[in-house]
Design an enzyme around this catalytic site. Sequence first.
Site, PDB file in Angstrom:
ATOM      1  N   CYS A   1       0.814  -1.218   0.000  1.00  0.00           N
ATOM      2  CA  CYS A   1       0.000   0.000   0.000  1.00  0.00           C
ATOM      3  C   CYS A   1       0.849   1.269   0.000  1.00  0.00           C
ATOM      4  O   CYS A   1       1.940   1.287   0.567  1.00  0.00           O
ATOM      5  CB  CYS A   1      -0.886   0.036   1.230  1.00  0.00           C
TER       6      CYS A   1
ATOM      7  N   ARG B   1       4.923  -0.241  -6.326  1.00  0.00           N
ATOM      8  CA  ARG B   1       4.886  -1.024  -5.089  1.00  0.00           C
ATOM      9  C   ARG B   1       3.903  -2.182  -5.158  1.00  0.00           C
ATOM     10  O   ARG B   1       3.958  -3.088  -4.348  1.00  0.00           O
ATOM     11  CB  ARG B   1       4.483  -0.118  -3.914  1.00  0.00           C
TER      12      ARG B   1
ATOM     13  N   TRP C   1      -3.165  -2.717  -1.352  1.00  0.00           N
ATOM     14  CA  TRP C   1      -2.789  -4.099  -1.673  1.00  0.00           C
ATOM     15  C   TRP C   1      -3.549  -4.938  -0.677  1.00  0.00           C
ATOM     16  O   TRP C   1      -3.235  -4.926   0.515  1.00  0.00           O
ATOM     17  CB  TRP C   1      -1.273  -4.241  -1.514  1.00  0.00           C
TER      18      TRP C   1
ATOM     19  N   ASN D   1      -1.857   2.230   6.059  1.00  0.00           N
ATOM     20  CA  ASN D   1      -0.966   1.124   5.677  1.00  0.00           C
ATOM     21  C   ASN D   1      -0.686   0.322   6.935  1.00  0.00           C
ATOM     22  O   ASN D   1      -0.469   0.898   7.997  1.00  0.00           O
ATOM     23  CB  ASN D   1       0.372   1.636   5.151  1.00  0.00           C
ATOM     24  N   GLY D   2      -0.603  -1.000   6.783  1.00  0.00           N
ATOM     25  CA  GLY D   2      -0.304  -1.849   7.942  1.00  0.00           C
ATOM     26  C   GLY D   2      -1.486  -2.747   8.261  1.00  0.00           C
ATOM     27  O   GLY D   2      -2.404  -2.893   7.440  1.00  0.00           O
TER      28      GLY D   2
ATOM     29  N   GLU E   1      19.290 -16.958  -6.691  1.00  0.00           N
ATOM     30  CA  GLU E   1      18.768 -15.653  -7.094  1.00  0.00           C
ATOM     31  C   GLU E   1      18.335 -15.665  -8.563  1.00  0.00           C
ATOM     32  O   GLU E   1      17.296 -15.109  -8.925  1.00  0.00           O
ATOM     33  CB  GLU E   1      19.825 -14.558  -6.825  1.00  0.00           C
TER      34      GLU E   1
ATOM     35  N   LYS F   1      14.575 -14.807  -9.818  1.00  0.00           N
ATOM     36  CA  LYS F   1      14.284 -13.769 -10.816  1.00  0.00           C
ATOM     37  C   LYS F   1      13.369 -14.321 -11.892  1.00  0.00           C
ATOM     38  O   LYS F   1      12.389 -13.714 -12.268  1.00  0.00           O
ATOM     39  CB  LYS F   1      15.570 -13.272 -11.513  1.00  0.00           C
TER      40      LYS F   1
ATOM     41  N   GLU G   1       9.716 -15.249 -10.569  1.00  0.00           N
ATOM     42  CA  GLU G   1       8.824 -14.171 -10.131  1.00  0.00           C
ATOM     43  C   GLU G   1       8.332 -13.308 -11.280  1.00  0.00           C
ATOM     44  O   GLU G   1       7.223 -12.821 -11.243  1.00  0.00           O
ATOM     45  CB  GLU G   1       9.445 -13.320  -9.017  1.00  0.00           C
TER      46      GLU G   1
ATOM     47  N   HIS H   1      20.774 -37.071  -5.462  1.00  0.00           N
ATOM     48  CA  HIS H   1      20.094 -37.506  -4.238  1.00  0.00           C
ATOM     49  C   HIS H   1      18.590 -37.294  -4.338  1.00  0.00           C
ATOM     50  O   HIS H   1      17.900 -37.285  -3.322  1.00  0.00           O
ATOM     51  CB  HIS H   1      20.675 -36.776  -3.028  1.00  0.00           C
TER      52      HIS H   1
ATOM     53  N   LYS I   1       6.397  -4.459  -3.784  1.00  0.00           N
ATOM     54  CA  LYS I   1       7.804  -4.068  -3.682  1.00  0.00           C
ATOM     55  C   LYS I   1       8.346  -4.184  -2.263  1.00  0.00           C
ATOM     56  O   LYS I   1       9.380  -4.765  -2.041  1.00  0.00           O
ATOM     57  CB  LYS I   1       7.985  -2.641  -4.210  1.00  0.00           C
TER      58      LYS I   1
HETATM   59  C1  F6R Z   1      12.812 -10.348  -5.395  1.00  0.00           C
HETATM   60  C2  F6R Z   1      12.658  -9.319  -4.389  1.00  0.00           C
HETATM   61  C3  F6R Z   1      12.264  -9.750  -3.022  1.00  0.00           C
HETATM   62  C4  F6R Z   1      12.975  -8.895  -1.967  1.00  0.00           C
HETATM   63  C5  F6R Z   1      12.458  -9.261  -0.570  1.00  0.00           C
HETATM   64  C6  F6R Z   1      13.165  -8.480   0.501  1.00  0.00           C
HETATM   65  O1  F6R Z   1      13.181  -9.798  -6.616  1.00  0.00           O
HETATM   66  O2  F6R Z   1      12.830  -8.156  -4.646  1.00  0.00           O
HETATM   67  O3  F6R Z   1      12.503 -11.109  -2.824  1.00  0.00           O
HETATM   68  O4  F6R Z   1      14.357  -9.127  -2.059  1.00  0.00           O
HETATM   69  O5  F6R Z   1      11.080  -9.001  -0.511  1.00  0.00           O
HETATM   70  O6  F6R Z   1      13.002  -7.106   0.296  1.00  0.00           O
HETATM   71  P1  F6R Z   1      13.948  -6.059   1.005  1.00  0.00           P
HETATM   72  O7  F6R Z   1      15.336  -6.233   0.452  1.00  0.00           O
HETATM   73  O8  F6R Z   1      13.360  -4.729   0.664  1.00  0.00           O
HETATM   74  O9  F6R Z   1      13.889  -6.375   2.474  1.00  0.00           O
END
Ligand code: F6R
Length: 612
Positions: free
Chosen positions: A2, A27, A76, A102-103, A484, A488, A491, A507, A607
């Site tokens: 949000c 976001r 959100w 928010n929250g 990672e 990527k 997602e 295994h 985000k």
């Molecule tokens: C993946 C991604 C998320 C963040 C995770 C932690 O591309 O961006 O997995 O890495 O939500 O976010 P931060 O670093 O903001 O704590």
Amino acid sequence: MCGIIGFVGRQEAAPILLDGLAQMEYRGYDSAGIAVRGPEKGLQVMKSKGRLQALSDLTHQGADLTGPLGIGHTRWATHGEPNDVNAHPHVSENGKIALVHNGIIENYLEIKEQLMNHGVTFTSDTDSEVVAQLLEYHYNECGSMTEAVGRCLRRIEGAYALGIICADYPNAIIAARKDAPLILGFGENENFIASDVTAILKHTRDVIYMNDGEIAVLTADSIDVFDDELTPLNREHSYVDWDAEAAEKGGYPHFMFKEILEQPEAIRKTVSPRVRGGRVVLDDIALTADYARRISRIYMIACGSAYYAGMVEKYVWETLLRRPVEVVLASEFRYCQPLVDENTFVIAISQSGETLDTMAALREAKRLGGRTLAVCNVVGSSIAREADDVLYTWAGPEIAVATSKGYSTQLAALDLVGLYLADLLGTVEKAEYDAILTELQALPDKMQQYLEHYEETQYYASRYFNHNSIFFIGRNLDFAMGLEGSLKLKEISYIHSEAYASGELKHGTISLIEPGTLVVALGTHAPLFDKAMSNVVEVKARGATVLAVTTDSLRESMEKTADAVISIPETHQLLQPSLGIVPLQLFAYYVALQRGCDIDKPRNLAKSVTVE
Ligand code: F6R
């Protein structure tokens, strides 16, 4: 997640609110709304499910709501489905109070029941509406909005950033925060609230990051901050030096693509100011050699990509420091009775600095007496402010939901701290220290070198984009990097993908390999290259198609077995993932592009994840 924006000034508020919400679109949200208070029409509220464009159309680009004061929100959904009614702002029953939140209000059901017993009728399924109705209840009781806010905050439990306007207060916005970010922005004859600094960057860089328990009252000419007992506070201002253009797409098709290309510059900004006279100098952190010697245990706590950055750095730090490093998911750390005492060094890694799980884990580490360091990108973020020390990554605003430069600058920042500690502890030979530091400084140029001919990655993405399941395999640092790379891909392209330590294949997982399965084999870690090759042979023998990533000098050997090879420049072996991740990011990007995915805003993702 949000987003909140609030404006009070001398111009029409609605277009400013809509623009602020647009700056926070990245976001992730499912509905949006604005409330404006004006002299002619009083309190006006409009909200809409879906993209901001729908709200903009509904309000005729804001022209339908008139007045110089207002609040806006992108939601959100957590409590109640995404629809017009559950969207914010929420308005109290008598139509006088509008609020954005928010929250999560944890005790909302209990309060709701109590208010319903007093005859209050609710219109939405949200926890947030409860706050609007409770405010009205207390306002009716005491007749003062600030006092009503104070009473309300003492009653609600959970996390909140609140923006409140009231029909009886034509000139003021009230803001409050606990465990959810909220920023006060100072303009000329106008002032702002925002959950995210990018929302107000066009208007001001002079801000106060609100602390938990604070309440603020904003008019066009002043911002007054109070503690939870309504005692006035004198808060320090901060200056935001982010470039407003950095938060714009600037002609690139997607923020993610732009941010991938920005990585060399971002890493330069992380590293250069912290290297002086051939040494890492961390003025920002107050770690002494004495404390470094007492460290008996190191934890890295984080979520998602930041956790995977920790996985890479575990290998790096254990090599440099000869001390055990445990990387723990923040959501697990807080509930696993971690072994933390005053000799435990806990590093919280978070791009946004607002991830609730990481924040909670950090607090747990502090409660147990550990010494904490935050590695964050967003200046003034909650995690940055709560940790004992903070090392900012200085990557600039990261807008795409899927991180790229956020992750790679976390690696660079942690490389710096690792070297710094190794220097204090004397656990690394001078020649080795010099070699790593020289290569760390050379990373931006080497990354640029790869970025000049990334077309082969684009080509392989167009060749393999229609696979339904993809495996990433690698050993040691390549395994950590593969985690990672796989995240990527899944997602943003929605392709099922898993990363495995190559040695583990036999295994269990190798049973999933069948003719045509795409395996992305990572072979950039030179000491284990031969073993990586054996694993390529192993999966090829089961019919897999292999796309390999290796270094330029190992390319020829890899080409003998793999179906396709992407190569990256050589660097020190501990830093190789910083280069190797770039083709994996671009591969994910181009696969997602081919599949027509919403790259900057993948489905179901937000985000910064400010709920547990
Ligand atoms: C993946 C991604 C998320 C963040 C995770 C932690 O591309 O961006 O997995 O890495 O939500 O976010 P931060 O670093 O903001 O704590």
